[in-house]
Design an enzyme around this catalytic site. Structure first.
Site, PDB file in Angstrom:
ATOM      1  N   TRP A 175      -1.255  -2.312   3.942  1.00  0.00           N
ATOM      2  CA  TRP A 175      -2.279  -1.263   4.120  1.00  0.00           C
ATOM      3  C   TRP A 175      -2.083  -0.481   5.410  1.00  0.00           C
ATOM      4  CZ3 TRP A 175      -5.484  -1.571   8.392  1.00  0.00           C
ATOM      5  CH2 TRP A 175      -5.612  -2.814   9.010  1.00  0.00           C
ATOM      6  N   GLU A 209     -24.527   7.250   3.548  1.00  0.00           N
ATOM      7  CA  GLU A 209     -23.099   7.503   3.815  1.00  0.00           C
ATOM      8  C   GLU A 209     -22.858   7.680   5.310  1.00  0.00           C
ATOM      9  OE1 GLU A 209     -20.856   7.002   1.474  1.00  0.00           O
ATOM     10  OE2 GLU A 209     -22.595   6.586   0.236  1.00  0.00           O
ATOM     11  N   TRP A 253     -22.488   4.447   6.954  1.00  0.00           N
ATOM     12  CA  TRP A 253     -21.162   3.821   6.841  1.00  0.00           C
ATOM     13  C   TRP A 253     -20.306   4.174   8.062  1.00  0.00           C
ATOM     14  CZ3 TRP A 253     -19.168   0.042   4.054  1.00  0.00           C
ATOM     15  CH2 TRP A 253     -19.749  -0.286   2.825  1.00  0.00           C
ATOM     16  N   TRP A 312      -9.472   1.454   4.778  1.00  0.00           N
ATOM     17  CA  TRP A 312      -8.284   0.794   4.205  1.00  0.00           C
ATOM     18  C   TRP A 312      -8.503  -0.701   4.046  1.00  0.00           C
ATOM     19  CZ3 TRP A 312      -3.717   2.252   1.980  1.00  0.00           C
ATOM     20  CH2 TRP A 312      -3.457   3.626   1.954  1.00  0.00           C
ATOM     21  N   ASN A 340     -13.405  11.220  -1.117  1.00  0.00           N
ATOM     22  CA  ASN A 340     -13.586   9.783  -0.855  1.00  0.00           C
ATOM     23  C   ASN A 340     -13.193   8.904  -2.034  1.00  0.00           C
ATOM     24  OD1 ASN A 340     -14.663   7.473   0.700  1.00  0.00           O
ATOM     25  ND2 ASN A 340     -16.112   7.399  -0.995  1.00  0.00           N
ATOM     26  N   TRP A 385       3.783  -8.703   1.663  1.00  0.00           N
ATOM     27  CA  TRP A 385       3.985  -7.273   1.381  1.00  0.00           C
ATOM     28  C   TRP A 385       5.451  -7.027   1.070  1.00  0.00           C
ATOM     29  CZ3 TRP A 385      -0.601  -5.521   0.716  1.00  0.00           C
ATOM     30  CH2 TRP A 385      -1.668  -5.884   1.543  1.00  0.00           C
TER      31      TRP A 385
END
Ligand code: FAD
Length: 467
Positions: free
Chosen positions: A356, A269, A272, A379, A338, A300
């Site tokens: 987004w 993690e 990341w 995102w 998360n 959108w």
């Protein structure tokens, strides 16, 4: 020593270097740069203020606070105290890198230098490369290559002699405007939405970071692999705000993990975080633009209906309990689990068809751990437009996600009120006055996939026209 995202004294190579450069003592400086404070949102401002208060205490009251643009303020302080060099931890974000370049130029014009040392990462962005020397844009090979890079173990910072200089600001200035934030420059869509400071923020500062790490290592780490995905359980470290402000360095975290399945998962993690910083370093435009071409062609929704839906999402009133619980957690704690970040982001993008970037901006305003690289790429991952993204057609079902990851309703009931008694956990069993679902998930899923196909066709047509 110019402090920025490294508000600690332990494992701080820049501070050790500053101590070794001069013999007259180190001036610890923090610059209140309004261009960074304004978009930070009240939660990060409060956390920053508290972290600086703690740092100042640890420095025996010696932290120097100056207000203004760093390219002006830093050379001014250096000239006042006759410093040969300013030492700082390197910043790899697009804004920070540009700022440091202008500060470096201003210092060197006056015969001084800016020394940038170390980074907020275990392995500095730009270091990990594939076998051909090119950047790695997919997580798994990045993680493999990252794990083979040797990194320096933390060293104590001892015997730093401090020198004195006057401040022209106080930590309270950072908190000014936190209770009633100024609306200027914020999206019209946010009119009337809650923008103030969260009720329950984690305590800032380096000692709180150490406590948090110790509690995590003694407790949840053992079952981290299983519990990290269950928002109703305190199964994660809660270290993200401390890593964001450098109250603790990820090296220090790695050193405490030991060897276990939980520790392995935690290491991944943390990678990341390093991966997203690396992607942003190579592709700074990814903070604002989709990394996959089809993302530029996605249609959108906009206008009054989209605005109403965004507002329902932002205030936790979509009628989907897991989504609403998450959005309410964000408002009350400035933090969200998360798994629920993924579900709420997916809902905005794929069920409400809202860009987004609008969701990312809302998150950045409220998150106490708000970090450009992790947030924007988190995102993009959910939206399916990032370098290393979930395929667009993987649309998270908020009801199934709730059944799977919050099976006893512990999380949802914490933020939406007590569920009614039921032998089978019922995702809709929430208190009176709870809104009906604002959209039909199955229908919107089909709509999202149809828009995806159109966007993909547009990219194919563009390619064909070019060849
Ligand atoms: C849409 C979206 C937005 C996000 N925005 C942010 C953000 O602004 N700032 C932020 O720090 N994280 C962000 N994340 C990643 C992740 O949600 C948080 O890092 C995590 O929830 C923090 O809680 P923790 O410290 O208890 O995590 P733990 O599970 O204890 O993990 C330890 C550390 O590893 C890092 N980490 C874990 N997961 C991720 C991840 N997916 N991406 C990057 N780093 C990770 C974090 O530094 C975290 O503190 C986002 C994820 C999504 C899906």
């Amino acid at each position: 020593m110019w402090f920025r995202r490294d508000l600690r004294l332990d494992d701080l190579p820049a501070l050790r270097a500053a101590a070794s450069v001069g013999t007259d003592g180190v001036i610890p400086l923090f610059v209140l740069d309004q261009s960074l404070l304004n978009p930070a949102g009240p939660n990060r401002r409060r956390f920053l203020a508290e972290s600086l208060r703690v740092l100042d205490r640890e420095l025996g009251g010696g932290l120097v606070l100056r207000r203004g643009a760093p390219h002006r303020v830093v050379p001014e302080v250096a000239a006042e105290v006759g410093a040969r060099a300013v030492v700082t931890t390197a910043d790899f974000g697009p804004h920070g890198a540009a700022r440091d370049q202008s500060v470096g130029e201003a210092l060197s014009a006056a015969g001084r230098s800016l020394l940038t040392i170390d980074s907020s990462y275990v392995v500095a962005p730009g270091t990990v490369r594939g076998s051909s020397g090119s950047p790695l844009q997919v997580f798994t090979p990045f993680c493999r290559a990252w794990k083979s890079v040797d990194w320096e173990r933390p060293l104590p910072t001892e015997g730093v002699r401090l020198a004195v200089a006057p401040s022209d600001a106080t930590v309270d200035d950072i908190e000014a405007g936190v209770s009633v934030p100024s609306r200027s420059g914020l999206p019209e869509w946010w009119e009337g939405l809650p923008l103030g400071v969260a009720e329950r923020l984690p305590p800032g500062g380096l000692s709180a970071a150490k406590d948090r790490l110790e509690r995590f290592v003694m407790g949840p780490l053992a079952d981290y692999g299983e519990d990290r995905d269950r928002p109703g359980v305190a199964g994660t470290s809660g270290l993200s705000p401390y890593l964001r402000f450098g109250c603790i360095h990820p090296r220090t975290v790695l050193m405490q993990l030991g060897t276990s399945a939980g520790a392995d998962r935690m290491r991944t993690e943390l990678v990341w975080r390093e991966f997203y910083a690396d992607v942003l370093w190579h592709r700074p435009e990814s903070a604002r633009h989709p990394l996959q071409a089809f993302g530029n062609h996605l249609h959108w929704d906009s206008g009054a209906r989209a605005q109403e839906r965004f507002r329902a999402w932002a205030t936790g009133r979509t009628g989907y309990p897991l989504v609403d619980a998450g959005m309410r957690q964000l408002l009350t704690e400035g933090w969200m689990h998360n798994r629920v970040r993924m579900v709420t982001a997916s809902f905005l993008v794929k069920d409400l068809h809202v860009d987004w970037r609008l969701g990312a901006r809302w998150f950045m305003w409220h998150l106490v751990d708000g970090d450009l690289a992790s947030n924007q790429h988190g995102w993009q991952w959910v939206a399916g437009t990032g370098t290393d993204a979930a395929p667009f057609h993987r649309v998270l079902n908020p009801i199934l996600q709730q059944r799977r990851f919050d099976p006893d309703g512990a999380y949802v009931s914490r933020y939406l009120g007590e569920p009614t008694a039921s032998s089978e956990p019922d995702p809709w069993a929430v208190g009176d006055g709870y809104p009906d679902p604002i959209v039909d998930h199955q229908l919107e899923r089909r709509e999202a996939l149809a828009r995806f196909r159109v966007a993909r066709q547009a990219v194919a047509a563009e390619k064909a026209a070019r060849s």
